[in-house]
Design an enzyme around this catalytic site. Structure first.
Site, PDB file in Angstrom:
ATOM      1  CG  ASP A 334      -2.285   0.655   0.882  1.00  0.00           C
ATOM      2  OD1 ASP A 334      -2.290   1.558   0.026  1.00  0.00           O
ATOM      3  OD2 ASP A 334      -3.301   0.291   1.493  1.00  0.00           O
ATOM      4  CD1 TRP A 335       0.050   5.716  -3.429  1.00  0.00           C
ATOM      5  CD2 TRP A 335       0.089   3.504  -3.541  1.00  0.00           C
ATOM      6  NE1 TRP A 335       0.062   5.348  -4.766  1.00  0.00           N
ATOM      7  CE2 TRP A 335       0.088   4.003  -4.855  1.00  0.00           C
ATOM      8  CE3 TRP A 335       0.140   2.127  -3.368  1.00  0.00           C
ATOM      9  CZ2 TRP A 335       0.125   3.189  -5.989  1.00  0.00           C
ATOM     10  CZ3 TRP A 335       0.169   1.297  -4.491  1.00  0.00           C
ATOM     11  CH2 TRP A 335       0.167   1.842  -5.777  1.00  0.00           C
TER      12      TRP A 335
END
Length: 595
Positions: A334-335
């Site tokens: 995820d970011w």
């Protein structure tokens, strides 16, 4: 003219991208170098092409493949504003050797977006190796607008939220949606879907429920198979959009219903010891051939696993996902797990939950050692280069992930056909064939008169959003979190309307609202999971019939919500309506059973 003989085989010549020019009698006249090595030659099998390309890459070029971050539809050499860590897309392609990007912002003109995508590809073709770009997107076919989770449809066809597809319970409709979305994505050059989100919504306060398939693992598992097949086909290929299922091993049981983008939501908790239930949709997705998996931000609390965020967690990524469940495709984090940054001028720390004390180099090392292939929301390939040069990460380990990432580009056909037809994109996206028409117009076009005061009305029509507690912060405010019931002031306002005029309420159920007072007082209550006013009026005036059933229990009180266990489905005591409840004009009640 004399020629010096060279001892070299024809096979070796061709492997170096050489061609031979001969005279009429067949003698060799000259050698001419062509820029058409094996990896650019579609007559070779994909494995040979990957081997050839990998053998030509520098450490810097390999490191660039391990990163995917955001781009906007700006000129390629313009630096976007708002997020401090972003460079221009041209810099990321040319200097950082990156070839994977996540498209931000609404798409308002399909032709212009396709033209932008072609400019990206053309810039990539100018690099030393000419590795094409893979563009991904968060969901963008519904009504929600949140830069951290998805975008409204814009010119794309508009459908219910994912939770609305779950409410319809129609596998054929899910497959149809996915096929339409695939055509529209491909038309503008998007080849990776950073969805579906298959977390189970066992914690009703969580802000991400509208992108889930509800509370039931069986329903979720059945529908996501159709979703994945619609986007990818029976196997990943040149007409596919790859799907990335998230957030492994399930973000639903977040402590107190908070979201893991933020430090107060970093813990997943399992008071009911129900970890395995949340794995079921991922097992179904892997069996269906999902091309990617994204681990959750959160860290597990009270389990056998190390209490660090899942992308840092070797027990989760390597031992569970890869070894036990057999997933051998791409794992993208995820970011923003490594770099502290800012968003709209406000501090936005890395979501390095459980490893906050590690340096950036140590965080990257732990992510790679966990078994992840790519770091999302980051553009720091220099860190990987340093780790290899210092002997902390081996080039052989790099090659494992780079091979997966390159192979996918070949499978998707990007090396052979990287460009899209911008004119065709304008005709495909939002095509009327894709959009179910509405019979209704607005009230005045139905010969109904709208008044200002409830006392002057024959009926009141209220369209409400599910209640939430607003949070401060430019990014944080996009997440509807906190209490599921309206405050007393709003309850009193609604009550005055209910007591004055017969009222029909339509509630946008982004989360399972606690609204027993509305159920008691209103004459009719509708739940919607992504629809516009015209569709609502169609239902009210009988042009269409209500469809769908609740994809989760509807709680009766906040006390019951707070007492339930985060990881257990259907654990809220005495719900007003149970999972599966729904009415229609032809059937007074359908599916009120719990399972």
């Amino acid at each position: 003219m004399r020629f010096v003989p060279v001892a070299i085989s024809l096979a070796e010549l061709f492997s170096q991208g050489l061609t031979l020019t001969t005279t009429r009698d067949g003698s060799i006249l000259s050698r001419q170098i062509e820029s058409h090595p094996i990896y650019k030659n579609a007559s070779y099998c994909i494995e040979q092409r990957v081997d050839d390309l990998l053998s030509r890459m520098t450490i810097e070029e390999k490191a660039g493949q391990l990163f995917q971050t955001m781009i906007t539809q700006l000129p390629l050499d313009q630096v976007p504003t708002g997020v401090s860590a972003l460079n221009s897309s041209g810099t990321m392609i040319g200097e950082k050797h990156m070839s994977h990007f996540n498209l931000l912002g609404d798409i308002t003109n399909a032709t212009e977006t396709a033209q932008f995508m072609n400019r990206l590809q053309e810039r990539a073709l100018q690099t030393r190796l000419g590795i094409p770009i893979t563009v991904s997107t968060d969901p963008r076919h519904a009504f929600t607008e949140n830069a951290g989770t998805g975008f409204s449809a814009g010119v794309f066809s508009q459908w219910p939220e994912t939770i609305g597809l779950a409410a319809l319970r129609d596998p054929a409709m899910v497959r149809k949606f996915a096929e339409v979305a695939r055509e529209e994505y491909m038309a503008v050059g998007i080849r990776t879907a950073l969805h579906p989100q298959v977390d189970l919504s066992t914690e009703p306060r969580w802000a991400r429920i509208s992108n889930t398939w509800g509370e039931n693992s069986t329903l979720t598992s059945n529908l996501i198979v159709e979703y994945i097949k619609g986007f990818q086909g029976d196997r990943l290929g040149s007409q596919s959009v790859k799907t990335v299922v998230k957030h492994f091993p399930g973000s639903g049981p977040v402590q107190d219903g908070e979201d893991s983008h933020f430090v107060y939501g970093k813990n997943l908790t399992y008071p009911g010891r129900n970890f395995e239930e949340h794995l079921k949709p991922f097992k179904a997705a892997i069996a269906a051939g999902a091309g990617g998996v994204m681990p959750a931000y959160s860290r597990p609390i009270g389990t056998e696993y190390e209490p660090v965020a899942f992308s840092f967690n070797k027990q989760i990524v390597t031992d569970l996902l890869r070894n036990e469940l057999g997933f051998d495709a791409i794992v993208v984090t995820d970011w923003g797990l490594v770099t502290d940054t800012t968003f709209a001028g406000e501090p936005f720390p890395a979501r390095a939950w459980g490893v906050e004390g590690l340096s950036e180099l140590e965080r990257v090392t732990k992510i790679i050692e966990a078994g992840c292939d790519q770091l999302g929301g980051e553009e720091r390939p220099e860190l990987v280069v340093q780790l290899v040069q210092e002997g902390i990460v081996s080039e052989e380990r790099l090659d494992i992930s780079v091979r997966r990432l390159l192979k996918e580009k070949f499978v998707l056909g990007l090396f052979d056909n990287p460009l899209v037809d911008a004119e065709v994109a304008g005709r495909v996206v939002g095509n009327e064939y894709f959009v179910q028409g509405f019979n209704a117009t607005f009230m005045t076009e139905r010969n109904y008169h709208v008044v200002d005061n409830p006392e002057d009305a024959d009926y009141a029509l209220l369209r409400l959003n599910a209640p939430y507690e607003p949070r401060l912060g430019a990014f944080e405010s996009s997440f509807h979190a906190g209490s599921l019931e309206f405050n007393q002031t709003e309850k009193d306002r609604q009550s005055r309307i209910f007591s004055t005029v017969p009222t029909i309420v339509d509630m946008a159920m982004a989360r399972p609202a606690v609204i027993p007072e509305i159920i008691r007082q209103a004459d009719a209550v509708l739940a919607n999971f992504g629809s516009d006013s015209r569709a609502f009026l169609d239902i009210v005036f009988g042009a269409s019939e209500p469809e769908g059933r609740l994809p989760y229990d509807l709680p009766g009180s906040m006390k019951a919500v707070e007492a339930q266990m985060e990881d257990v489905p259907f654990d809220t005591r005495d719900p007003v309506f149970k999972f599966g409840h729904g009415l229609s004009y032809t059937n007074s009640c359908r599916g009120s059973g719990r399972h």
